[in-house]
Design a protein around this motif. Structure first.
Motif: not given
Length: 426
Positions: A310-315, A317-318, A329, A351
């Motif tokens: 997933d890639n939903q949180t904002t904090h 550089r994933k 994530e 986060k």
């Protein structure tokens, strides 16, 4: 401190490139504060004006300047007042007097200055070599500088000059970019091409867009598509690409038909344009997205981390690697994988940020702290907010107060009676 921000907006202007700076922090018990030294020199102030001193306390420039930059190598740009700009050296001497509207840092033995809204050049002894006469000008690169001057009340024109101000080619161009690796981009009749140092058009001025060359590679084309070129000046690919990330780890990110993939240096599409999104390669790995699911691929296109995350949180550089770990994530929780895609730090965190200087700021049960690359708690999760480390320092918010800590967890600024935060394991 009021820093200078130089914006090159004119068509002929060259972006300023400066050497990397060394930043050192020193805790001063006398003032209970932290002193910052850039290239061994600290900026001082009396609240209104600025100066400089060395770490041993030697004053090299009193507080007489209204605005100052940091030192870049041997020089620093200073203003005595608006429109009174000059350069000082590391001894505090005004090597360029503060009589100009703007001054550039030296480039190839020349210092660009602005006087009465026109640009000219000094030598390293501040002697005027090329009188102010250009409405726009760039710094010298490869012994040439791009300049623009007024032809009449309706037209301007561009050309290149040498270090003595001699015009090298006919002023037939509407815009120029500085020479890079032996070639320069030029515009004529609204179309871009490329010339060499003799002024010969090695690439005809027929393209709507040309990217800056990078390691001998560039794209050229129009709104319908770009092709990759090298210094043979023949297209290596069809004119089918509409975006590029540039060259990283031997791979060039491109977009074709609305999807992303990668070329090699020869123009081969080694990773098919089949992804909804990709990143840039770091340590031979990059993020890849398909149908809203995230994963990681290597430079051959092999899947390192399955595209199911997933890639939903904002904090943070994933899905990019820092300190050989990537932040990933799943189900609203964050963890870290190694270069082989193995989960080495489980999905504990609400986060998190990427690793920096061996530590990552993470949020657990609503509180922020720091973990090391093994996943062990390095600084406890006690903060309202905690930033990533940079130059050995990080900002944290504790009970509503903003403080700064060093890499050991010691409080070094705005400590309010707090000595340090430490992990119980230390």
């Amino acid at each position: 401190m009021k820093h200078l921000t130089t914006i090159f907006m004119a068509l002929c202007i060259c972006a300023l490139t400066l050497t990397a700076q060394q930043i050192e922090y020193v805790d001063d018990e006398e003032c209970g504060c932290e002193l910052v030294y850039v290239d061994g020199i600290q900026t001082t102030t009396d609240g209104e004006l600025y100066g400089f001193r060395l770490a041993d306390g030697t004053v090299i420039a009193p507080n007489i300047y209204r605005f100052v930059d940091n030192f870049h190598g041997d020089y620093c740009k200073v203003y005595r007042d608006y429109g009174q700009c000059g350069l000082i050296d590391r001894g505090g001497n005004e090597v360029v007097p503060c009589i100009y509207e703007d001054v550039s840092y030296p480039a190839e033995g020349r210092i660009k200055i602005q006087k009465n809204k026109l640009y000219g050049y000094l030598d390293m002894q501040a002697n005027m070599v090329i009188e102010p006469q250009y409405i726009s000008a760039g710094d010298f690169t490869e012994a040439t500088a791009p300049v623009m001057f007024v032809v009449d009340s309706f037209f301007t024109s561009c050309t290149f000059i040498d270090t003595l101000g001699r015009q090298l080619f006919p002023a037939v161009y509407e815009s120029l970019r500085p020479f890079n690796e032996g070639y320069a981009l030029v515009m004529r009749y609204g179309r871009w091409g490329m010339i060499d140092h003799t002024g010969r058009e090695v690439l005809p001025t027929r393209y709507e867009q040309i990217t800056d060359n990078q390691d001998g590679l560039f794209f050229a084309g129009d709104q319908d598509g770009w092709a990759l070129f090298d210094y043979s000046f023949k297209p290596l690919t069809p004119f089918v690409y509409t975006w590029t990330s540039g060259l990283h780890d031997g791979r060039i990110g491109v977009m074709r038909d609305g999807h992303y993939g990668f070329l090699d240096r020869e123009g081969n599409e080694v990773i098919d344009c089949s992804y909804d999104e990709t990143g840039i390669f770091r340590l031979g790995r990059t993020m890849a997205v398909r149908d809203g699911h995230y994963g990681i691929i290597d430079t051959t296109g092999d899947i390192i981390l399955p595209l199911e995350y997933d890639n939903q949180t904002t904090h943070g550089r994933k899905y990019m690697y820092y300190d050989s770990l990537a932040l990933v994530e799943r189900d609203g929780r964050l963890g870290y994988v190694d270069l082989d895609g193995n989960l080495v730090i489980p999905f504990y965190f609400e986060k998190a940020f990427q690793f920096s200087q061996g530590l990552a700021s993470t949020c657990f049960q609503g509180r922020w702290g720091y973990i090391d690359t093994h996943g062990d708690i390095y600084i406890p999760h006690v903060f309202d907010i905690a930033s990533p480390f940079e130059w050995g320092r990080a900002e944290v918010v504790y009970n509503g107060n903003v403080s700064k800590i060093d890499i050991t967890g010691k409080c070094v600024k705005n400590c309010k009676g707090i000595i340090a935060w430490r992990s119980p394991k230390q």
